[in-house]
Scaffold this motif. Structure first.
Motif, PDB file in Angstrom:
ATOM      1  N   UNK A 453       1.034  -1.181  -0.202  1.00 52.18           N
ATOM      2  CA  UNK A 453       0.035   0.067  -0.069  1.00 52.18           C
ATOM      3  C   UNK A 453       0.873   1.377   0.135  1.00 52.18           C
ATOM      4  N   UNK A 454       2.124   1.221   0.722  1.00 47.68           N
ATOM      5  CA  UNK A 454       2.770   2.471   0.994  1.00 47.68           C
ATOM      6  C   UNK A 454       3.468   2.972  -0.289  1.00 47.68           C
ATOM      7  N   UNK A 455       4.057   1.701  -1.028  1.00 48.91           N
ATOM      8  CA  UNK A 455       4.586   1.877  -2.353  1.00 48.91           C
ATOM      9  C   UNK A 455       3.838   2.390  -3.713  1.00 48.91           C
ATOM     10  N   UNK A 456       2.486   1.649  -3.614  1.00 48.07           N
ATOM     11  CA  UNK A 456       1.570   2.056  -4.622  1.00 48.07           C
ATOM     12  C   UNK A 456       1.064   3.630  -4.503  1.00 48.07           C
ATOM     13  N   UNK A 457       0.775   3.754  -3.279  1.00 52.19           N
ATOM     14  CA  UNK A 457       0.464   5.168  -2.986  1.00 52.19           C
ATOM     15  C   UNK A 457       1.243   6.396  -3.049  1.00 52.19           C
ATOM     16  N   UNK A 458       2.635   5.955  -2.999  1.00 53.24           N
ATOM     17  CA  UNK A 458       3.719   7.085  -3.444  1.00 53.24           C
ATOM     18  C   UNK A 458       3.534   7.154  -4.877  1.00 53.24           C
ATOM     19  N   UNK A 459       3.692   6.107  -5.620  1.00 61.35           N
ATOM     20  CA  UNK A 459       4.083   5.904  -7.033  1.00 61.35           C
ATOM     21  C   UNK A 459       2.625   6.643  -7.571  1.00 61.35           C
ATOM     22  N   UNK A 460       1.379   6.396  -7.191  1.00 66.35           N
ATOM     23  CA  UNK A 460       0.162   6.849  -7.625  1.00 66.35           C
ATOM     24  C   UNK A 460       0.192   8.501  -7.307  1.00 66.35           C
ATOM     25  N   UNK A 461       0.632   8.956  -6.472  1.00 65.76           N
ATOM     26  CA  UNK A 461       1.008  10.323  -6.190  1.00 65.76           C
ATOM     27  C   UNK A 461       1.874  10.959  -7.251  1.00 65.76           C
ATOM     28  N   UNK A 462       3.082  10.280  -7.646  1.00 64.85           N
ATOM     29  CA  UNK A 462       3.908  10.702  -8.587  1.00 64.85           C
ATOM     30  C   UNK A 462       3.184  10.975  -9.955  1.00 64.85           C
ATOM     31  N   UNK A 463       2.209   9.666 -10.280  1.00 61.64           N
ATOM     32  CA  UNK A 463       1.545   9.932 -11.328  1.00 61.64           C
ATOM     33  C   UNK A 463       0.406  11.124 -11.377  1.00 61.64           C
ATOM     34  N   UNK A 464      -0.027  11.254 -10.271  1.00 59.88           N
ATOM     35  CA  UNK A 464      -0.959  12.773 -10.019  1.00 59.88           C
ATOM     36  C   UNK A 464      -0.378  13.941 -10.369  1.00 59.88           C
ATOM     37  N   UNK A 465       0.975  13.758  -9.708  1.00 65.40           N
ATOM     38  CA  UNK A 465       1.697  15.188  -9.945  1.00 65.40           C
ATOM     39  C   UNK A 465       2.189  15.480 -11.277  1.00 65.40           C
ATOM     40  N   UNK A 466       2.499  14.485 -12.174  1.00 60.58           N
ATOM     41  CA  UNK A 466       2.840  14.298 -13.426  1.00 60.58           C
ATOM     42  C   UNK A 466       1.733  15.013 -14.481  1.00 60.58           C
ATOM     43  N   UNK A 467       0.595  14.648 -14.090  1.00 59.13           N
ATOM     44  CA  UNK A 467      -0.538  14.801 -14.772  1.00 59.13           C
ATOM     45  C   UNK A 467      -0.929  16.317 -14.618  1.00 59.13           C
ATOM     46  N   UNK A 468      -1.012  16.777 -13.397  1.00 58.66           N
ATOM     47  CA  UNK A 468      -1.279  18.100 -13.020  1.00 58.66           C
ATOM     48  C   UNK A 468      -0.272  18.971 -13.520  1.00 58.66           C
ATOM     49  N   UNK A 469       0.874  18.822 -13.497  1.00 59.23           N
ATOM     50  CA  UNK A 469       2.141  19.832 -13.784  1.00 59.23           C
ATOM     51  C   UNK A 469       2.865  19.515 -14.900  1.00 59.23           C
ATOM     52  N   UNK A 470       2.503  18.633 -15.600  1.00 60.58           N
ATOM     53  CA  UNK A 470       3.036  18.186 -17.055  1.00 60.58           C
ATOM     54  C   UNK A 470       4.553  18.075 -16.748  1.00 60.58           C
ATOM     55  N   UNK A 471       4.780  16.958 -16.231  1.00 60.09           N
ATOM     56  CA  UNK A 471       6.016  16.437 -15.928  1.00 60.09           C
ATOM     57  C   UNK A 471       6.528  15.524 -17.003  1.00 60.09           C
ATOM     58  N   UNK A 472       7.730  15.081 -16.965  1.00 55.99           N
ATOM     59  CA  UNK A 472       8.256  14.133 -17.952  1.00 55.99           C
ATOM     60  C   UNK A 472       9.057  13.179 -17.289  1.00 55.99           C
ATOM     61  N   UNK A 473       9.324  11.970 -17.905  1.00 57.39           N
ATOM     62  CA  UNK A 473      10.162  11.105 -17.429  1.00 57.39           C
ATOM     63  C   UNK A 473      11.609  11.172 -17.373  1.00 57.39           C
ATOM     64  N   UNK A 474      12.332  10.900 -16.475  1.00 58.28           N
ATOM     65  CA  UNK A 474      13.952  11.240 -16.673  1.00 58.28           C
ATOM     66  C   UNK A 474      14.444   9.783 -16.924  1.00 58.28           C
ATOM     67  N   UNK A 475      15.790  10.113 -17.527  1.00 54.23           N
ATOM     68  CA  UNK A 475      16.635   8.849 -17.958  1.00 54.23           C
ATOM     69  C   UNK A 475      17.838   9.136 -17.176  1.00 54.23           C
ATOM     70  N   UNK A 476      18.645   7.994 -17.000  1.00 61.32           N
ATOM     71  CA  UNK A 476      19.846   7.952 -16.336  1.00 61.32           C
ATOM     72  C   UNK A 476      21.147   7.623 -17.230  1.00 61.32           C
TER      73      UNK A 476
END
Length: 645
Positions: A453-476
């Motif tokens: 639940x903890x991991x999925x909740x954090x990842x879903x929060x990241x997805x929510x922010x990416x949608x709201x603020x137009x973020x992109x995926x980083x590469x390394x």
């Protein structure tokens, strides 16, 4: 609550730390070698954010405070330090406690072998558990605690000064402000998610596989909106999964009806959470990401069905707790099925009659005094009566009303007939005990559920922010190259026009010098570089058009200095002490952010120290970003090929 112990004699500097989270029932162990400033320990305390720190009385003596206490007091002044007798820091007794409480002992034989040599961890564990037992009156169900030994091998290190400079958890100027990285990213639904997000920000991962797996999860949620909304809706039912675990594992040494009744509350909350497991599992049904598939397999385990069946055999199907305490108390009275115990009907009849008597008393008092009297209930006061204040005074109320108090726009009071009418159905409390004992056989499954639940909740929060603020995926890669990046905290400021900036550093140009007039945004640009690096390494998307990062194992930042009267330290002394820490720990996997070094001395001395530092750091392949007004430092670009202005 944390217990800390330091080695003596030749072992001085070896620190053992045992941390137990009362809200999560997890024991975390740490043992590491620290320097004379105890920077690792101070950083760890900042990450764990304990309510109390337990230490030996030998290091807390006022006559000769140890350097350990001095460093903790200087950097973590708000921490409450509790001293206990040194004899409780006993590694042998700690190992016995460890064996008694460790979850699934047979499956952790290898872990036990290594733990037996963590003498300082075990000594701290004994002191911690003795404190919980004798001071907090908390004991534990045998073989029920999840124990984790943590190292810094796959974590990025940041000292406490860096976390404050970058405003990762709270705003430096306004403590109540929401303008910090944690608040920007915090769109989680559960307490487990909030705790995990905070620890990830303060200690980002530097393991590429872990980061890529999280980014894959975020990517899948962005491309599968149906899955995203299913997960977000299911997470609501697990908001208090950590409290359910802690109430199951912890036993109070003081027996009371309130403690016993809380077990029924735990049972009902656990039933509601287990019913939602199927919802969460269905959300992962057609997932592509490796972690989502792993969670789907974990949630398909038979243990969750077994626990739900055991609870459903005695608890009514439509039982749900509400925020209204009186309604919740009535609901508890009818939560257990009638066939579970023959005495239950008799107890319920007595319980119902008591509630009817209270309601009848309210009607009689209302008619007798022509007052809008209502009944209410609270955990501390039990049943009581209340009247809206309006234009009334306490003196004008009848003498029959006792213990009159003004509370939230109402007078609250009781009467002789109402005193002592706090009823409990003891039969269903005994039934709850039996069911919880059966559920405890599968407690390891609940720990896995909480972690999922903890991991999925954090990842879903990241997805929510990416949608709201137009973020992109980083590469390394081996290069830091971010095109048109934006400061994530500035984006949330109202009426703020954010200027995008590009960032570049490579092995050939790893030393970047930034200059410009005052108020041109140099400090903001520097903090933006470090914050974007942290966002990428916790598995979040970043605000930019394209983004490539190099994995960092250490992030150092020196932004702003002040005199510290408590240690009689000048601005220059603090600068030199902190830069010495950078010089001693820098390596090719470090990122260094420095704003206006050596401002606390004369111009000539400041430039000389600045140049000496730059000459030393250039020998490493770390990425270094420095803002300065010194013309001599800016001219270093003409003498070194890896310098860039």
């Amino acid at each position: 609550i944390i217990a800390v112990i330091e080695g003596r004699g030749n072992a001085q500097g070896e620190v053992g730390l045992a941390c137990y989270d009362l809200n999560n029932s997890t024991l975390e162990l740490y043992q590491f070698s620290d320097c004379h400033t105890y920077s690792k320990l101070v950083t760890k305390l900042n990450i764990l954010n304990p309510a109390e720190v337990i230490m030996s009385n030998t290091v807390c003596e006022k006559e000769k405070l140890s350097s350990l206490i001095q460093q903790i007091s200087m950097h973590c002044s708000t921490l409450k330090i509790v001293s206990v007798n040194r004899k409780y820091f006993n590694d042998r007794k700690g190992f016995r406690i460890f064996i008694f409480n460790l979850l699934q002992l047979r499956k952790n034989a290898n872990f036990l072998f290594h733990a037996a040599h963590l003498y300082y961890c075990l000594a701290a564990t004994n002191a911690l558990f003795k404190y919980l037992e004798f001071v907090r009156n908390i004991t534990f169900v045998p073989s029920s605690i999840k124990v984790v030994y943590k190292t810094n091998e796959h974590s990025t290190m940041m000292d406490i000064t860096t976390t404050k400079n970058l405003e990762l958890i709270r705003n430096a100027n306004e403590q109540k402000s929401h303008l910090s990285l944690f608040n920007v990213l915090n769109n989680v639904k559960t307490q487990m998610g909030s705790k995990l997000l905070r620890s990830n920000i303060l200690e980002p991962s530097c393991d590429l596989q872990t980061i890529v797996e999280r980014l894959d999860m975020v990517d899948e949620l962005l491309n599968n909106s149906n899955m995203f909304y299913k997960i977000r809706n299911a997470l609501v039912y697990f908001s208090n999964i950590n409290h359910i675990l802690s109430s199951m594992v912890q036993k109070s040494s003081v027996a009371s009806l309130k403690v016993a009744e809380s077990k029924l509350t735990t049972l009902i909350n656990l039933k509601n959470a287990l019913e939602a497991v199927e919802l969460l599992k269905d959300a992962f049904e057609d997932s592509v990401s490796l972690l989502f598939q792993t969670f789907h397999r974990l949630l398909s385990h038979r243990c969750y069905t077994d626990m739900l069946e055991a609870i459903s055999s005695v608890v009514e199907d439509n039982t749900h707790l509400t925020k209204n305490l009186f309604a919740t108390k009535v609901q508890k009275g009818y939560a257990i099925k009638a066939e579970a115990n023959g005495l239950l009907d008799i107890s319920r009849r007595t319980y119902s009659e008591a509630i009817e008597d209270i309601n009848q008393l309210v009607v009689e008092l209302r008619e007798k005094y022509h007052l809008p009297i209502k009944s209410n209930y609270s955990l501390h006061k039990g049943f009581y009566l209340k009247i809206p204040v309006k234009n009334m005074s306490a003196c004008s109320l009848p003498n029959e009303f006792l213990k009159i108090m003004k509370f939230k726009g109402s007078f609250i009071f009781t009467t002789d007939q109402l005193v002592g009418r706090d009823f409990h159905i003891v039969v269903f409390i005994l039934i709850a005990d039996n069911v919880l004992a059966e559920v405890m056989k599968n407690i390891s499954g609940l720990y896995q559920l909480a972690e999922c639940v903890g991991i999925v909740d954090v990842v879903a929060s990241f997805a929510f922010n990416a949608i709201r603020s137009d973020h992109i995926r980083p590469v390394f890669t081996d290069t830091l190259a971010v095109k048109n990046s934006r400061h994530p905290i500035l984006e949330r400021m109202p009426h703020c026009h954010v200027i995008s900036n590009s960032i570049y550093a490579s092995e050939a140009n790893n030393f970047v010098i930034i200059s410009g007039p005052n108020m041109s945004g140099k400090s903001t640009y520097l903090s933006q570089i470090a914050i974007l690096q942290i966002m990428a390494q916790i598995g979040s998307y970043v605000p930019a058009e394209t983004a490539s990062f190099k994995l960092c194992k250490q992030i150092f930042s020196r932004i702003g200095y002040n005199n510290y009267i408590g240690t009689n330290s000048s601005m220059l002394f603090n600068e030199m002490k902190e830069m010495n820490y950078v010089v001693q720990n820098v390596n090719k996997c470090s990122m260094i952010i420095i704003d206006e070094l050596c401002k606390g001395t004369s111009l000539d001395e400041g430039v000389a120290l600045f140049l000496a530092f730059c000459e030393h750091i250039k020998n490493f392949q770390s990425f270094c970003f420095i803002a300065t007004h010194h013309e001599n430092v800016i001219q270093l670009e003409d003498y070194h090929s890896n310098f860039e202005k």
